[in-house]
Write an enzyme that holds these catalytic residues in place. Structure first.
Site, PDB file in Angstrom:
ATOM      1  N   HIS A  64      -6.139   4.287   5.073  1.00 25.35           N
ATOM      2  CA  HIS A  64      -4.569   5.465   5.063  1.00 25.35           C
ATOM      3  C   HIS A  64      -3.811   4.596   5.004  1.00 25.35           C
ATOM      4  CE1 HIS A  64      -2.273   8.885   6.318  1.00 25.35           C
ATOM      5  NE2 HIS A  64      -1.394   8.481   6.467  1.00 25.35           N
ATOM      6  N   GLU A  65      -4.032   3.479   5.992  1.00 24.91           N
ATOM      7  CA  GLU A  65      -2.543   2.903   6.056  1.00 24.91           C
ATOM      8  C   GLU A  65      -2.658   1.889   4.833  1.00 24.91           C
ATOM      9  OE1 GLU A  65       0.055   3.387   8.082  1.00 24.91           O
ATOM     10  OE2 GLU A  65      -1.806   4.887   9.630  1.00 24.91           O
ATOM     11  N   HIS A  71      -0.548   2.962   2.062  1.00 27.23           N
ATOM     12  CA  HIS A  71       0.557   3.399   2.233  1.00 27.23           C
ATOM     13  C   HIS A  71       0.983   1.449   1.930  1.00 27.23           C
ATOM     14  CE1 HIS A  71       1.506   7.079   3.925  1.00 27.23           C
ATOM     15  NE2 HIS A  71       0.974   6.458   5.077  1.00 27.23           N
TER      16      HIS A  71
HETATM   17 ZN   LIG Z   1       0.500   7.848   6.785  1.00 25.51          ZN
END
Ligand SMILES: [Zn+2]
Length: 380
Positions: A67-68, A71
């Protein structure tokens, strides 16, 4: 969040984990091994449940990282610097020192994380379906759990309140349609503050009414969300203004100086009639040497006052921050101390002291920013 241990550098991005991650992993392993897996696939040995539970919680941690990385990689692709990724009790955070330059980039960076979770979740569910029948049911159940947990993670993160990803998405959309970045930040932070209150209340109800410990986590997340959102609301205008301020605009020009060649005794007589606790120390030709405080003067024994020069006892760089009129304020902000002697930034131009920036100057600037006004160079 400073006590982290390194987890490597996937795609060249520094990843660390806070010790609190271990707590979450233990809780998730326990949830899987003690209730979820035995209920779905009864009759196996405790060791089997615990191995599957531990593996599930490790893979879950890895999917938080995915998830990170979503980004971080999109941010880097768009030309933004990425400091590091930190995993902790309530998930992960990607530290990016620069703000996105456009609503489009802000939107892409914000949406990349939940999108990565969505794909990861769908991947696990797909895997559980297509895997051959020979795979033990306990693996299949763990995969399904990982799939749904990632989908829930994606949806939860899309709730529209900063600092959640959904709040950043909301911010980008408002910024796009109003053209007003600061207003968009305020809208997202207000929404986050309300969302935090709602989640914390729901968590509290869950604990008090239903006696469910899981509510504590929801309460924690809601509290953190509201706290962060309110901090963003308070810092929003100041942060934007701060980034643009140069030392030359807020410094106190031509400050009262301490002549470095004076003896302590000689300067004490002059300082007694002054209004300050710290003085920039200069040489005969105006070249800055450091900062001297009344406290440092007081530490010189009486007998040595006539033989000690001010420049012998002053605090010098790098213990004292030094900059030029063009230096951005954020570059020295963390270096301004509270203790006299370390509380002045020396502003030097052409080798000569042009002014000083004191905590008072910084406070005045922040307060003016909060009032929506900008600090101007004080009239001489
Ligand atoms: Zn996030």
């Amino acid at each position: 969040m400073h006590a982290t241990f390194p987890l490597g550098r996937p795609a060249g991005i520094r990843v660390g984990a806070h010790w609190s991650v271990l707590l979450i992993m233990a809780l998730l392993a326990e949830l899987l091994a003690q209730s979820l897996l035995p209920e779905s696939v009864p009759g196996l040995s405790p060791v089997t449940y615990w191995v599957a539970g531990a593996a599930g919680s490790v893979v879950f941690l890895a999917s938080l990282l995915v998830h990170e990385l979503g980004h971080a990689l999109v941010a880097r692709h768009r030309g933004l610097a990425v400091d590091r990724i930190t995993l902790w009790l309530l998930g992960g955070s990607t530290e990016m020192p620069d703000e996105p330059p456009s609503p489009g980039t802000a939107f892409a960076v914000a949406v990349a994380g939940p999108l990565a979770s969505l794909l990861t979740g769908a991947g696990f569910l797909g895997l559980a379906v297509v895997l051959p029948v020979a795979v033990p049911p306990v693996v299949e159940v763990t995969l399904v759990w990982l799939g749904w947990t990632n989908l829930v993670l994606a949806v939860f993160n899309l709730l529209p309140g900063a600092p959640l990803d959904g709040g950043r998405v909301l911010q980008a959309v408002v910024w796009k349609f109003t053209g007003d970045k600061r207003r968009a930040q305020t809208v997202a932070a207000r929404s986050g503050s309300v969302l935090g209150l709602v989640l914390a209340s729901a968590g509290l109800v869950e604990v008090l009414w239903f006696g469910s410990i899981a509510g504590l986590w929801l309460f924690g997340i809601g509290w953190f969300l509201g706290f962060t959102a309110r901090a963003e609301l308070a810092a929003g205008p100041a942060r934007e203004v701060l980034g643009r301020i140069r030392l030359g605009e807020i410094m106190t020009p031509d400050p009262v100086t301490a002549p470095g060649w004076f003896t302590v005794q000689g300067f004490v007589e002059q300082a007694a009639s002054g209004r300050y606790r710290s003085y920039p120390v200069v040489t005969f030709d105006g070249h800055p040497v450091g900062v001297v405080s009344l406290a440092a003067l007081a530490r010189v024994p009486d007998a040595a006052r006539t033989s000690t020069r001010v420049e012998d006892i002053c605090t010098r760089p790098p213990s004292v921050a030094i900059g030029s009129p063009g230096t951005p304020l954020p570059a020295v902000l963390g270096r301004i101390g509270n203790r006299p002697g370390q509380d002045l930034v020396l502003v030097v131009e052409n080798g000569v002291l042009a002014g000083v920036v004191s905590p008072g100057d910084v406070a005045r600037t922040l307060e003016l920013a909060a009032l929506g006004a900008e600090a101007h160079r004080p009239a001489r």
